[in-house]
Design a protein around this motif. Structure first.
Motif, PDB file in Angstrom:
ATOM      1  N   CYS A 159      -0.356 -12.373 101.867  1.00  7.63           N
ATOM      2  CA  CYS A 159       0.288 -11.248 101.178  1.00  7.63           C
ATOM      3  C   CYS A 159       0.254  -9.938 101.971  1.00  7.63           C
ATOM      4  CB  CYS A 159      -0.343 -11.050  99.803  1.00  7.63           C
ATOM      5  SG  CYS A 159      -0.037 -12.443  98.720  1.00  7.63           S
ATOM      6  N   ASP A 186       3.175 -15.528 101.573  1.00  8.48           N
ATOM      7  CA  ASP A 186       3.705 -14.171 101.459  1.00  8.48           C
ATOM      8  C   ASP A 186       3.519 -13.449 102.800  1.00  8.48           C
ATOM      9  OD1 ASP A 186       4.346 -14.857  98.905  1.00  8.48           O
ATOM     10  OD2 ASP A 186       3.064 -13.412  97.896  1.00  8.48           O
ATOM     11  N   TYR A 189       8.016 -10.244 102.744  1.00  9.32           N
ATOM     12  CA  TYR A 189       8.551 -10.025 101.389  1.00  9.32           C
ATOM     13  C   TYR A 189      10.050  -9.830 101.516  1.00  9.32           C
ATOM     14  CZ  TYR A 189       3.998  -9.985  99.207  1.00  9.32           C
ATOM     15  OH  TYR A 189       2.776 -10.370  98.732  1.00  9.32           O
ATOM     16  N   HIS A 241       7.313 -15.513  98.429  1.00  9.05           N
ATOM     17  CA  HIS A 241       8.114 -14.406  98.982  1.00  9.05           C
ATOM     18  C   HIS A 241       8.761 -14.727 100.327  1.00  9.05           C
ATOM     19  CE1 HIS A 241       7.446 -11.440  95.865  1.00  9.05           C
ATOM     20  NE2 HIS A 241       6.204 -11.873  95.794  1.00  9.05           N
ATOM     21  N   ASP A 412      -2.163 -15.143  97.031  1.00  6.10           N
ATOM     22  CA  ASP A 412      -1.147 -14.814  96.019  1.00  6.10           C
ATOM     23  C   ASP A 412      -1.455 -13.655  95.092  1.00  6.10           C
ATOM     24  OD1 ASP A 412       1.300 -15.314  94.359  1.00  6.10           O
ATOM     25  OD2 ASP A 412      -0.177 -15.861  92.849  1.00  6.10           O
ATOM     26  N   HIS A 414      -3.469 -10.918  95.289  1.00  4.13           N
ATOM     27  CA  HIS A 414      -3.682  -9.564  95.818  1.00  4.13           C
ATOM     28  C   HIS A 414      -5.023  -8.977  95.386  1.00  4.13           C
ATOM     29  CE1 HIS A 414       1.019  -9.076  95.885  1.00  4.13           C
ATOM     30  NE2 HIS A 414       0.592 -10.168  96.507  1.00  4.13           N
ATOM     31  N   SER A 444      -0.507  -6.075 100.313  1.00  4.06           N
ATOM     32  CA  SER A 444       0.286  -6.041  99.077  1.00  4.06           C
ATOM     33  C   SER A 444      -0.508  -5.418  97.931  1.00  4.06           C
ATOM     34  CB  SER A 444       0.744  -7.447  98.701  1.00  4.06           C
ATOM     35  OG  SER A 444       1.486  -8.011  99.759  1.00  4.06           O
TER      36      SER A 444
HETATM   37 FE    FE Z   1       1.944 -11.727  97.438  1.00  7.67          FE
END
Ligand code: FE
Ligand code: CA
Length: 519
Positions: A159, A186, A189, A241, A412, A414, A444
């Motif tokens: 992320c 991720d 994004y 993402h 995932d 964060h 993120s």
């Molecule tokens: Fe994420």
């Protein structure tokens, strides 16, 4: 003496013989190979990477992109790239070299699948095209299959929303002493620009192949991200993402026909393959891409890398934070698909490793965000909490077959979490059958207003040993035959690219004793 550095000042032309052409990508056999002699700008703008370490080799990656944010800036011709692998950081002791062909079909990305290396040792590598040299990357092979391994060090991350901040976490990760890095998704994004962020995306929400290429290129221009790629081999998987928020198989989040979304997924998967150091079996075929796979590190650890997006059934109860609906218990609802689930169970059954790692995307443990008495509860239904029957199948398998020391690593959400995985999450006295470490994001956002309510629910979720939502970073893992330690490494801010790092908390799992204890 470094062959390349010694000849750097001489004018060179590359004549590519039939032998080199034999390795050409299928789609481009008719295209002439052009020995490009000049570029509009430095062609290795996206750095170098390596990945998928095996005992005898790794995958080396780069992409020629003198104009990275505008399609790459390469003419529509095949270009030969030379590569070398050495046993020293100055590229003096070269042990392998060859030529690869960068084709426009793959955006002039190059993957060199190197074999014939020694197990469990460092190598360095470099690319050269015309008179341009790539940065030198370092990589490491896995230990020999089944061999005794004293310890392993790796970090996992996820992320990295460009718009939310810089990547000081990657800057600090590059300074760690690691054997490899695992990325849990991720990586990019898909969103359009957010004018309020410290830096902006290049253009509106991405849909086409060109869009996805330019977005991957944007992320790869980050010097801290490049530094970690150049320092260690990576084992990557994706989450949502890389295509679109919360998609499931061929079902988009919103506002798109299924047909249009499948085209979008084709573009997204293709660009992902082009930008990651993956083995060739991952090459997309239409809208499909083989990403789940397994890695062994001697007798110490086996890592099962899952893909819980491509084969998912649609979120049975929607994808918000809400009470569960009855469909969450429908056995047909799946995160992995039947085939991948069987592959996972088969692998875990046959493993002789001390630690059996499941590297995957969304939180596996139950977490009731509203455990107040009388409440019907609130669960994150895009996670395994929305797919209860699928999680029960996995947990029943773990209880029956008892693979040694199951440890799940997750991204995932964060934020940082540690969970004991329970035979029955609603019964604190039920058996603990494994451990889950959830890593926070690289950059993120975890909205600050969520922190207090999540923390307030902790007493109602006694299997959850740790939660933090305030900090960004990664998890560093050290494992040996006796214990696993996870260090939650966090940066002080993501508004400065070189912010310092510290350890927020450390948890250990003892061999043979599932569940985490604070170190
Ligand atoms: Fe994420
Ligand atoms: Ca995600």
């Amino acid at each position: 003496m470094n062959y390349w550095l010694s000849t750097r000042t001489k004018r060179r032309t590359f004549l590519v013989g039939a032998g080199a052409l034999a390795g050409l990508a299928i789609a481009s056999q008719a295209r002439p190979v052009v020995a490009q002699s000049r570029f509009s700008a430095y062609p290795f703008s996206l750095g170098v990477a390596s990945g998928d370490p095996l005992p005898d080799g790794v995958v080396l990656w780069t992409r020629l992109a003198p104009d990275p944010l505008n399609g790459g800036g390469m003419p529509s011709v095949n270009v030969p790239i030379q590569w070398q692998v050495a046993t020293d950081e100055n590229m003096r002791q070269v042990v392998l070299r060859g030529t690869a062909i960068a084709t426009p079909e793959f955006a002039h990305s190059v993957r060199v699948v190197v074999s014939g290396l020694q197990p469990g040792r460092w190598y360095w590598y470099q690319f050269k095209v015309a008179n341009e040299f790539s940065p030198i990357g370092r990589t490491r092979t896995a230990p020999a299959l089944g061999s005794p391994v004293d310890q392993l060090n790796f970090a996992f991350a996820s992320c990295q929303d460009w718009q939310n901040g810089f990547f000081p976490a990657f800057r600090r990760m590059a300074e760690e002493d690691l054997d490899f890095v695992v990325h849990l998704g991720d990586y990019i994004y898909e969103y359009g620009p957010d004018p309020n962020g410290p830096r902006q995306h290049n253009g509106p929400e991405i849909v086409s192949l060109t869009d996805y290429r330019n977005r991957h290129a944007l992320y790869k221009t980050d010097p801290s991200l490049q530094a970690v790629h150049a320092a260690f081999p990576w084992i990557v998987t994706w989450d949502d993402h890389e295509v679109e928020n919360n998609y499931a198989d061929e079902i988009p989040e919103e506002n798109q026909s299924r047909q249009a979304f499948i085209q979008r997924r084709v573009a997204a998967y293709q660009a992902y393959y082009e930008h990651m150091p993956l083995r060739s079996f991952a090459r997309p075929v239409g809208p499909d891409m083989q990403l789940y796979r397994r890695f062994s590190f001697g007798n110490l650890a086996e890592i099962n890398v899952l893909d819980t997006r491509q084969y998912r059934t649609d979120q049975p109860c929607g994808d918000g934070l809400a009470p569960r609906c009855p469909e969450a218990s429908n056995p047909a609802a799946t995160m992995t698909g039947t085939e991948q689930e069987r592959w996972l169970f088969d692998g875990l059954s046959q493993s002789g490793s001390r630690w059996n790692v499941i590297a995957q995307q969304t939180m596996l443990a139950q977490y009731n965000f509203d455990p107040r008495p009388g409440s019907s509860g609130a669960f994150n239904l895009d996670q395994w909490d929305g797919y209860v029957a699928a999680r029960d199948r996995l947990f029943n398998f773990l209880q029956q077959r008892k693979p040694a020391n199951p440890v799940v690593i997750t991204g995932d959400i964060h934020s940082s979490w540690v969970h004991d995985l329970k035979a029955d999450f609603n019964n604190p006295n039920s058996a603990t059958i494994g451990t889950e470490f959830v890593g926070t994001s690289i950059s993120s956002d975890f909205p600050a207003q969520f922190i207090a309510p999540v923390a307030a629910a902790l007493p109602g979720n006694p299997h959850t040993k740790f939660f933090d939502g305030a900090f960004r970073g990664y998890v560093r893992c050290n494992l040996n035959g006796d214990r696993w330690q996870s260090d939650y490494r966090v940066v002080s801010t993501i508004l400065e690219p070189d912010a310092p790092i510290s350890t927020l908390a450390s948890f250990v799992v003892e061999n043979g004793q599932p569940g985490a204890q604070r170190a």
